[in-house]
Each structure stands twice: as C-alpha cells, then as structure tokens.
Motif scaffolding. Structure first.
Motif, mmCIF file in Angstrom:
data_model
loop_
_atom_site.group_PDB
_atom_site.id
_atom_site.type_symbol
_atom_site.label_atom_id
_atom_site.label_comp_id
_atom_site.label_asym_id
_atom_site.label_seq_id
_atom_site.Cartn_x
_atom_site.Cartn_y
_atom_site.Cartn_z
ATOM 1 N N PRO A 174 -12.759 -9.485 -5.185
ATOM 2 C CA PRO A 174 -12.267 -8.501 -4.203
ATOM 3 C C PRO A 174 -11.505 -9.168 -3.073
ATOM 4 N N GLU A 175 -10.489 -8.474 -2.601
ATOM 5 C CA GLU A 175 -9.702 -8.938 -1.477
ATOM 6 C C GLU A 175 -9.945 -8.050 -0.267
ATOM 7 N N ARG A 176 -9.877 -8.623 0.896
ATOM 8 C CA ARG A 176 -10.165 -7.897 2.135
ATOM 9 C C ARG A 176 -9.203 -6.730 2.338
ATOM 10 N N GLY A 177 -7.949 -6.916 1.979
ATOM 11 C CA GLY A 177 -6.956 -5.879 2.202
ATOM 12 C C GLY A 177 -7.157 -4.625 1.374
ATOM 13 N N ASN A 197 -8.899 -1.783 3.513
ATOM 14 C CA ASN A 197 -8.396 -1.528 4.857
ATOM 15 C C ASN A 197 -8.083 -0.045 5.060
ATOM 16 N N MET A 198 -7.384 0.559 4.129
ATOM 17 C CA MET A 198 -6.975 1.955 4.294
ATOM 18 C C MET A 198 -8.071 2.897 3.812
ATOM 19 N N VAL A 199 -8.373 3.902 4.641
ATOM 20 C CA VAL A 199 -9.443 4.861 4.362
ATOM 21 C C VAL A 199 -8.867 6.260 4.402
ATOM 22 N N CYS A 200 -9.403 7.130 3.562
ATOM 23 C CA CYS A 200 -9.002 8.538 3.535
ATOM 24 C C CYS A 200 -10.070 9.369 4.230
ATOM 25 N N GLU A 226 -8.604 10.229 -5.208
ATOM 26 C CA GLU A 226 -8.339 9.293 -6.296
ATOM 27 C C GLU A 226 -7.372 8.201 -5.852
ATOM 28 N N THR A 227 -6.376 8.588 -5.073
ATOM 29 C CA THR A 227 -5.407 7.615 -4.583
ATOM 30 C C THR A 227 -6.079 6.574 -3.693
ATOM 31 N N ALA A 228 -6.948 7.026 -2.799
ATOM 32 C CA ALA A 228 -7.667 6.083 -1.938
ATOM 33 C C ALA A 228 -8.579 5.182 -2.766
ATOM 34 N N ARG A 229 -9.174 5.735 -3.816
ATOM 35 C CA ARG A 229 -10.060 4.943 -4.668
ATOM 36 C C ARG A 229 -9.309 3.827 -5.372
ATOM 37 N N TYR A 230 -8.086 4.121 -5.826
ATOM 38 C CA TYR A 230 -7.294 3.097 -6.497
ATOM 39 C C TYR A 230 -6.840 2.009 -5.529
ATOM 40 N N LEU A 231 -6.748 2.333 -4.241
ATOM 41 C CA LEU A 231 -6.456 1.283 -3.258
ATOM 42 C C LEU A 231 -7.634 0.332 -3.129
ATOM 43 N N LYS A 283 0.825 -1.215 0.000
ATOM 44 C CA LYS A 283 0.000 0.000 0.000
ATOM 45 C C LYS A 283 0.857 1.262 0.000
ATOM 46 N N LEU A 284 1.948 1.232 0.744
ATOM 47 C CA LEU A 284 2.834 2.400 0.788
ATOM 48 C C LEU A 284 3.401 2.707 -0.590
ATOM 49 N N MET A 285 3.904 1.709 -1.281
ATOM 50 C CA MET A 285 4.506 1.922 -2.590
ATOM 51 C C MET A 285 3.461 2.367 -3.612
ATOM 52 N N ASP A 286 2.277 1.737 -3.595
ATOM 53 C CA ASP A 286 1.225 2.116 -4.541
ATOM 54 C C ASP A 286 0.709 3.521 -4.259
ATOM 55 N N LEU A 287 0.533 3.840 -2.995
ATOM 56 C CA LEU A 287 0.010 5.161 -2.637
ATOM 57 C C LEU A 287 0.981 6.265 -3.033
ATOM 58 N N MET A 288 2.264 6.077 -2.744
ATOM 59 C CA MET A 288 3.240 7.098 -3.105
ATOM 60 C C MET A 288 3.401 7.223 -4.610
ATOM 61 N N LYS A 289 3.241 6.118 -5.317
ATOM 62 C CA LYS A 289 3.336 6.177 -6.771
ATOM 63 C C LYS A 289 2.191 6.994 -7.359
ATOM 64 N N ASP A 290 0.984 6.801 -6.835
ATOM 65 C CA ASP A 290 -0.161 7.567 -7.331
ATOM 66 C C ASP A 290 -0.056 9.037 -6.963
ATOM 67 N N LEU A 291 0.429 9.322 -5.760
ATOM 68 C CA LEU A 291 0.521 10.717 -5.319
ATOM 69 C C LEU A 291 1.690 11.456 -5.962
ATOM 70 N N LEU A 292 2.862 10.848 -5.972
ATOM 71 C CA LEU A 292 4.075 11.535 -6.402
ATOM 72 C C LEU A 292 4.310 11.448 -7.903
ATOM 73 N N GLU A 293 4.144 10.269 -8.484
ATOM 74 C CA GLU A 293 4.428 10.103 -9.905
ATOM 75 C C GLU A 293 3.261 10.541 -10.779
ATOM 76 N N ARG A 294 2.075 10.074 -10.456
ATOM 77 C CA ARG A 294 0.929 10.283 -11.339
ATOM 78 C C ARG A 294 0.124 11.532 -11.004
ATOM 79 N N GLY A 295 0.407 12.155 -9.863
ATOM 80 C CA GLY A 295 -0.253 13.409 -9.526
ATOM 81 C C GLY A 295 -1.730 13.282 -9.203
#
Length: 244
Positions: free
Chosen positions: A224-227, A230-233, A167-172, A150-162
């Motif tokens: 769908p997977e449970r994980g 898990n993370m909410v914005c 939107e980042t929480a939605r992609y999680l 989740k950390l790597m995916d979240l930072m990639k959406d926020l930092l790389e893709r803007g």
C-alpha cells in the motif's frame, strides 16, 4: 476552477491547466462541452464569481494549490443554498514554492477559528451544510503529480465506466483491483468434446474421470502507498454521472 492564482511556474511539470485541458479534450464528445469555469491564465475570479459557479452548477470541481477554503471565506460559503449541486471535487492541498509563500502570508492574518474551518474535515462539513450531496476531498498535502493521477483515474471511473461515487472512491484506495482497459473477456468454448461422445465417455463406452482443474494462483497484492488513502468521499456513495 483550475489554478486560479497561476501558482505554477512555466517550467513546472504536471501543471493543472495543461492536464485539465487534456481531460476536457478527451471527454469533449460526451460530457465536457457543457463544463464552464475559470483558469488562472485567464484572470483571478472574485468571491462573487466563486459563489455564482457554486450556485449555478450541478457539480463543482476545484483543481489548484493549497486549501480550497482559502479562496472563498467560510462565512460566504455557509450562506449559500445549493442543493442542485450534487457533487463537489476538491483536488487541493498541493503546493509550489510560490503558493506556499502566498499562503503563509495569508495565514498570518487569520485567527485560529478560521484556520480550523479550513481543515479538510471541517471544509467537507461546511460544504454539506449548503446542500451538496457528495464531496470528494483530500485529507493531507500531496504532490501535483498525485492530484493529477487521481483526477484522471476518478474521471475515468465516473465518466467512462459509469461507477458510483462510492465505487470510484474505493478504487482510489485499491487501484490494483481496477480492471485494465485492454482486459478481454474469456472466450467461450462451444466445440463438442474431441472424443465425439458424451461428456466423460469415450467412443468404446468406457468412463473417463474428470480431473479437477488447478486453481489459479492468486497474485500478491502490492504494498500500500500513502497516497491511495488521501482522497475521501463524504456524503452519498450511490450517485452516478449520466449524459443528459
């Protein structure tokens, strides 16, 4: 703040410090050169240092074991006034055998009110009272590998893709809708029709009917997977990370 109590053994896979160091190196040219913090391999921070980093930062990230509110007492957190801290990321609720044992010993000494305030929703409410605009936090316990992914995916959406925080929480929640990195744009066909005439007309002037192209078959969504959920914005979903 990354694994501040060094609860991961040397043989543990997906160690927070190793993964976070790779994240720092990956974005060192754009963002992470101005990131400051403490890792458990350095020393254990005091409550005053927790308050300092929360107060002086424009965003705060915790990546470690057990509950975030176990490291800074609720009575200390609610007294802070940190409207300059726009985002808070809490990658907590993971545990190892060492962290579970330590947490159990601490929880025995707490009353029911304190334990209630350390729950995820209550934690998000307390953090929002300090002035933080957006809070990412887990809702239940998870494995170390889940937090790392989740950390790597979240930072990639926020930092790389803007993407925005929402939107980042939605992609999680629906990671299969995230576009892959190697996805190429469809080529544009600028060549004239092979018949050499106008569209829908052959060289002898006879009309040709345009056959409708078959619609592409939609891919079935994965189970769908449970994980994923898990993370909410909490808070404002329209914040983005920009390079200053």
């Amino acid at each position: 703040m990354v694994d501040v109590n060094s609860d991961c053994a040397e043989t543990e896979q997906d160690k927070p410090e190793e993964l976070f160091n790779s994240l720092m190196n990956r974005y060192s040219q754009q963002f992470t050169t101005r990131w400051l913090g403490i890792m458990g391999s350095e020393y254990v921070p005091s409550v005053g240092e927790w308050e300092l980093y929360l107060t002086e930062s424009t965003s705060f990230l915790f990546y470690g074991m057990e509950r975030f509110m176990d490291y800074i007492p609720p009575s200390k957190l609610v007294t802070l006034n940190i409207p300059e801290c726009l985002m808070t990321f809490l990658f907590d609720m993971a545990n190892t055998s060492q962290s579970f044992l330590t947490q159990s010993k601490r929880d025995v000494k707490k009353n029911a009110s304190i334990l209630t305030l350390e729950k995820p929703v209550e934690t998000a409410a307390l953090i929002s009272l300090t002035g933080v605009k957006t809070i990412f936090t887990n809702q239940w316990h998870c494995a170390l590998v889940e937090n790392g992914t989740k950390l790597m995916d979240l930072m990639k959406d926020l930092l790389e893709r803007g993407h925005t925080a929402g939107e980042t929480a939605r992609y999680l929640f629906v990671p299969f809708r995230r576009k892959p990195d190697d996805e190429d744009e469809e080529p544009v066909n600028d060549q004239p029709p092979e018949n050499g005439g106008k569209d829908g007309e052959t060289e002898n002037g006879s009309q040709v009917e345009d056959k409708p192209e078959p619609e592409p078959e939609s891919e079935a969504e994965p189970e769908p997977e449970r994980g994923w959920y898990n993370m909410v914005c909490y808070g404002l979903p329209n914040l983005i990370v920009v390079q200053v």
